[in-house]
Design a protein around this motif. Structure first.
Motif, PDB file in Angstrom:
ATOM      1  N   ASP A  54      62.279  69.165  51.163  1.00  0.00           N
ATOM      2  CA  ASP A  54      62.820  68.533  49.983  1.00  0.00           C
ATOM      3  C   ASP A  54      63.897  67.561  50.498  1.00  0.00           C
ATOM      4  OD1 ASP A  54      61.378  70.282  48.174  1.00  0.00           O
ATOM      5  OD2 ASP A  54      62.893  71.641  48.419  1.00  0.00           O
TER       6      ASP A  54
ATOM      7  N   ALA B 128      70.480  74.043  50.766  1.00  0.00           N
ATOM      8  CA  ALA B 128      69.960  75.281  51.057  1.00  0.00           C
ATOM      9  C   ALA B 128      70.228  76.435  50.068  1.00  0.00           C
ATOM     10  CB  ALA B 128      69.986  75.577  52.415  1.00  0.00           C
ATOM     11  N   GLU B 129      71.691  76.345  49.879  1.00  0.00           N
ATOM     12  CA  GLU B 129      72.056  77.607  48.910  1.00  0.00           C
ATOM     13  C   GLU B 129      71.826  77.105  47.672  1.00  0.00           C
ATOM     14  OE1 GLU B 129      75.610  79.359  51.502  1.00  0.00           O
ATOM     15  OE2 GLU B 129      76.159  77.898  49.917  1.00  0.00           O
ATOM     16  N   LYS B 130      71.245  75.754  47.335  1.00  0.00           N
ATOM     17  CA  LYS B 130      70.833  75.428  45.784  1.00  0.00           C
ATOM     18  C   LYS B 130      69.596  75.606  45.716  1.00  0.00           C
ATOM     19  CE  LYS B 130      74.626  71.858  45.276  1.00  0.00           C
ATOM     20  NZ  LYS B 130      75.370  72.398  44.194  1.00  0.00           N
ATOM     21  N   GLY B 131      68.771  76.074  46.906  1.00  0.00           N
ATOM     22  CA  GLY B 131      67.291  76.326  46.680  1.00  0.00           C
ATOM     23  C   GLY B 131      66.423  75.374  47.457  1.00  0.00           C
ATOM     24  N   TYR B 132      67.097  74.048  47.872  1.00  0.00           N
ATOM     25  CA  TYR B 132      66.514  73.248  48.495  1.00  0.00           C
ATOM     26  C   TYR B 132      65.660  73.443  50.071  1.00  0.00           C
ATOM     27  CZ  TYR B 132      68.131  70.069  44.964  1.00  0.00           C
ATOM     28  OH  TYR B 132      68.292  69.189  43.997  1.00  0.00           O
ATOM     29  N   ARG B 133      64.511  73.017  50.266  1.00  0.00           N
ATOM     30  CA  ARG B 133      64.107  73.215  51.627  1.00  0.00           C
ATOM     31  C   ARG B 133      64.481  72.060  52.579  1.00  0.00           C
ATOM     32  NH1 ARG B 133      58.360  72.368  51.555  1.00  0.00           N
ATOM     33  NH2 ARG B 133      58.765  70.882  49.816  1.00  0.00           N
TER      34      ARG B 133
ATOM     35  N   ALA C 201      70.400  80.619  55.477  1.00  0.00           N
ATOM     36  CA  ALA C 201      70.138  80.119  54.300  1.00  0.00           C
ATOM     37  C   ALA C 201      68.880  79.634  54.175  1.00  0.00           C
ATOM     38  CB  ALA C 201      71.548  79.107  53.640  1.00  0.00           C
TER      39      ALA C 201
ATOM     40  N   SER D   5      75.503  66.935  48.608  1.00  0.00           N
ATOM     41  CA  SER D   5      74.544  68.145  47.890  1.00  0.00           C
ATOM     42  C   SER D   5      74.744  67.999  46.449  1.00  0.00           C
ATOM     43  CB  SER D   5      74.819  69.329  48.433  1.00  0.00           C
ATOM     44  OG  SER D   5      76.254  69.513  47.882  1.00  0.00           O
TER      45      SER D   5
ATOM     46  N   SER E 111      71.460  66.790  43.825  1.00  0.00           N
ATOM     47  CA  SER E 111      71.050  67.543  42.587  1.00  0.00           C
ATOM     48  C   SER E 111      71.560  67.027  41.184  1.00  0.00           C
ATOM     49  CB  SER E 111      71.812  69.091  42.622  1.00  0.00           C
ATOM     50  OG  SER E 111      73.368  68.811  43.102  1.00  0.00           O
TER      51      SER E 111
END
Length: 418
Positions: free
Chosen positions: A27, A45-50, A195, A372, A376
């Protein structure tokens, strides 16, 4: 391979990652494994991104692994510059971001249990009697305009704080401080790996292809991603020359002595002096005196580095005449024309930050967090800093080295005459 610093010799984390090979999908691609890049990767990464991080050298190879490690309030070199560039209201917002940056370090150290010798207390001290007025004005600006509780201290108080009679007063900040920068950065790497972030070392980027998706090429592989973060700071030159014109890579050098008596910096604050060609110093966890600053007219380490630094040490601490220097090292920091960090976008889906001008330990961490946020869809704070106007150095990258030499002579004269 890391420079032979006291930080490399006392690192608490040992991690190695392979070079990038083959085609990868992510991502977000992050170029650079300093505090900016790793902070951005961790937050994303902690938000869910690769997230994939590519590093040309070893992890934390640049200033994030070899700097003075001082945690300093302010987004740029001079707080009044922020007002001139942004106006009072936005300058206050930017200054508040710098305070959040300082607290973010403390929060991360606790949250991720990073062993980086976090120590509180920081002061700027007057090298000459004529410099006291400037520190008084800075203290008043912090307290009255930015509502930040620092305090002016007398020459006697500075002597108690530092164990030196060489200074004429100072501005003390109990919320500032210092860390072991390499251990802090590698501690963030460890958290980022946990993460889900993938790291690749020894993978210098050879080309960037922008588009709806961004492709980053290295000698042996590539990464295709939706978003790109460029976090190379002072080592940007060959990657994006047009952008590199806005920063000046300035060499800064540090010597680590053998452990010094407890009477020197008894509470171990971080100290920076008021000269144009400043010195900064503190003790590490083992009681060594770490003394750094500008020492020469080029970006190359001077042959007499240890003699120059020892002369500065003896000016403050003549009792250390026989002190032994264990290690000396240097590296580049990125300085902008206005001494404020440069935030911007290379394309609709590509962000960069660089040019912390000596405030990178704190500001790089919050900078990565603001990237980040922007990725987002919450770009308000990133855009605040992106509004700061920046000028390229005259002559681009070609004339920066002779320009640096001329500037060094100029500031040496100002230090003598001020």
């Amino acid at each position: 391979m890391h420079t032979d610093s006291i930080y490399a010799a006392t690192r608490n984390y040992s991690m190695t990652f392979p070079p990038l090979q083959g085609v990868h999908q992510a991502d977000v691609t992050v170029i650079g494994s300093g505090i900016t890049g790793v902070s951005a990767a961790l937050e994303l990464a902690e938000k869910g991104y690769r997230v994939i991080v590519v590093e040309a050298q070893d992890l934390s190879w640049g200033a994030s692994g070899r700097s003075g490690g001082q945690i300093i309030a302010g987004a740029g070199d001079h707080a009044d510059t922020m007002i001139d560039l942004l106006g009072l209201e936005d300058a206050r917002k930017a200054f508040d971001v710098s305070l959040e940056a300082m607290e973010l370090i403390k929060q991360r150290v606790k949250k991720y249990q990073i062993e980086c010798d976090l120590t509180l207390g920081q002061a700027e001290v007057a090298s000459k009697a004529s410099h006291v007025k400037g520190l008084e004005e800075m203290t008043a600006l912090y307290e009255q305009t930015f509502r930040y509780p620092v305090r002016m201290i007398s020459a006697d108080e500075v002597a108690k704080l530092t164990g030196s009679e060489a200074y004429f007063g100072g501005c003390y900040d109990p919320r500032g401080g210092h860390i072991h920068p390499m251990n802090y950065t590698l501690g963030l790497v460890k958290a980022a790996v946990a993460a889900g972030v993938k790291f690749f070392e020894h993978s210098p980027v050879t080309d960037i292809q922008h588009g709806k998706k961004t492709t980053v090429f290295t000698e042996q592989g590539s990464v295709v991603s939706d978003y790109l973060v460029v976090a190379t700071n002072a080592y940007l030159d060959k990657l994006i020359p047009d952008l590199a014109r806005y920063i000046l890579p300035v060499g800064s050098y540090i010597c680590a002595t053998e452990p010094v008596p407890d009477s020197i910096l008894p509470d171990n604050p971080a100290i920076v002096d008021s000269k144009y060609l400043l010195s900064y110093f503190r003790k590490d966890a083992d009681g060594r005196l770490l003394w750094g600053g500008r020492t020469g007219l080029t970006r190359h380490e001077p042959a007499n580095l240890r003699d120059v630094i020892k002369g500065r040490i003896l000016h403050a601490y003549p009792q250390l005449q026989d002190i032994r220097i264990e290690k000396s090292w240097g590296g580049n920091i990125a300085v902008t024309m206005n001494r404020m960090p440069q935030f911007g976008k290379l394309a609709a889906n590509a962000w960069y930050i660089h040019g912390y001008s000596g405030h990178g330990i704190a500001m790089a961490g919050i900078g990565g967090k603001m990237i980040s946020e922007a990725v987002s869809g919450q770009a308000e704070r990133f855009d605040l800093f992106a509004r700061v106007p920046h000028k390229a150095y005259p002559g681009g990258t070609w004339l920066r080295a002779p320009g640096l030499a001329a500037a060094m002579v100029y500031f040496q004269v100002r230090d003598m005459l001020s």
